[in-house]
Design a protein around this motif. Structure first.
Motif, mmCIF file in Angstrom:
data_model
loop_
_atom_site.group_PDB
_atom_site.id
_atom_site.type_symbol
_atom_site.label_atom_id
_atom_site.label_comp_id
_atom_site.label_asym_id
_atom_site.label_seq_id
_atom_site.Cartn_x
_atom_site.Cartn_y
_atom_site.Cartn_z
ATOM 1 N N TRP A 82 65.611 37.865 51.539
ATOM 2 C CA TRP A 82 65.718 37.153 52.811
ATOM 3 C C TRP A 82 65.659 38.124 53.987
ATOM 4 C CZ3 TRP A 82 68.619 37.379 57.147
ATOM 5 C CH2 TRP A 82 68.383 36.366 58.075
ATOM 6 N N GLN A 85 62.131 39.025 54.599
ATOM 7 C CA GLN A 85 61.385 37.931 55.231
ATOM 8 C C GLN A 85 61.653 37.898 56.735
ATOM 9 O OE1 GLN A 85 61.936 34.108 53.415
ATOM 10 N NE2 GLN A 85 61.077 34.737 51.463
ATOM 11 N N HIS A 105 62.758 31.281 57.525
ATOM 12 C CA HIS A 105 63.721 30.659 56.614
ATOM 13 C C HIS A 105 65.128 31.078 57.011
ATOM 14 C CE1 HIS A 105 60.986 28.882 53.788
ATOM 15 N NE2 HIS A 105 60.423 30.034 53.454
ATOM 16 N N LYS A 108 68.630 31.842 51.698
ATOM 17 C CA LYS A 108 68.140 32.765 50.688
ATOM 18 C C LYS A 108 67.466 31.978 49.563
ATOM 19 C CE LYS A 108 72.249 34.536 50.070
ATOM 20 N NZ LYS A 108 73.360 35.366 49.554
#
Length: 265
Positions: A82, A85, A105, A108
């Protein structure tokens, strides 16, 4: 800028950028705001706006800290994925390849696409590019690309997950339609040539093994076979983090500290 992006050209295989972190403290503050749900503020900062950051309350801070805190005995893969990202999303704004970028996002191990950008034609009536992100924080870059990334791209090339792709694109265009009453969302979707529009942005952590131009090209061997066609379809980005898990643990602690400062807790 938080990251320095150096362009790298691998001929007909792929193109892309090598990322270098310029200021870990600033990067941690921006990732902290993403995990607090304040990605819109980060977008404004990355676009050059000098606006003060919003505050956060204790409940938001507690939830954000919990997301980045590993339970005893739990592997860090999902947390690190995560965090990567979030960094990838920031890099995408620093070197945008499209006019619309999906929000990052917040959870996770989300099962959707890692990220996405859209490019519209000049009239705004059709989508000319749907850029699908593949973001991988890994100690085994080549194995991950060969065994995980390429099969996923090949599946998308065959038309698999097209329903998910269409829904993601529709959601991204909803905001555009709300801001522009003349924008015809349904026509834009209908006019999209999905096979021609699909492009891929593979971003991955690397160690010393792949930290030069020749080795980097070998890392992405097969990209042109997995996503054939013009080289513009194949973007490959890397960040050199030789002690990945140690760096992620330290960076997560920095982000947690920033969360507490933002929320005054």
């Amino acid at each position: 800028m938080t990251l320095t992006l150096v362009p790298i050209d691998h001929g007909e295989l792929c193109y892309g950028w090598a990322w270098t972190i310029e200021d870990e403290e600033v990067l941690a503050e921006r990732v902290a705001r993403i995990v607090l749900g304040q990605y819109r503020h980060v977008t404004k900062i990355l676009s050059g706006a000098g606006v003060p950051g919003p505050v956060a309350n204790a409940e938001q801070a507690n939830a954000a800290v919990k997301q980045l805190t590993l339970a005893e005995g739990v592997d860090p893969w999902h947390r690190d994925g995560w965090l990567f990202q979030a960094i990838s999303w920031i890099a995408a704004h620093q070197q945008p390849s499209a006019s619309l970028t999906r929000m990052p996002h917040i959870r996770k191990a989300d099962k959707g696409f890692d990220g996405m950008q859209l490019e519209l034609n000049e009239a705004g009536t059709a989508i000319t590019a749907v850029v699908v992100f593949e973001d991988k924080a890994t100690d085994n870059a080549r194995d991950t690309i060969r065994d995980d990334v390429w099969p996923g791209i090949i599946a998308l090339e065959k038309g698999e997950r097209l329903n998910e792709l269409s829904q993601e694109v529709s959601g991204m265009l909803d905001a555009r339609a709300a801001a522009d009453p003349e924008f015809d969302l349904d026509s834009a979707i209908a006019n999209t040539l999905w096979h021609d529009a699909r492009r891929y942005r593979v971003s991955i952590t690397i160690g010393d093994t792949h930290n030069d131009a020749s080795a980097r090209a070998k890392l992405f061997k097969g990209f042109d076979e997995s996503a054939p066609g013009a080289v513009a379809r194949r973007r490959a980005d890397t960040i050199h983090l030789p002690a990945l898990r140690d760096w992620m643990a330290d960076f997560s602690a920095r982000v947690i500290s920033k969360i507490k400062v933002i929320a005054h807790v």
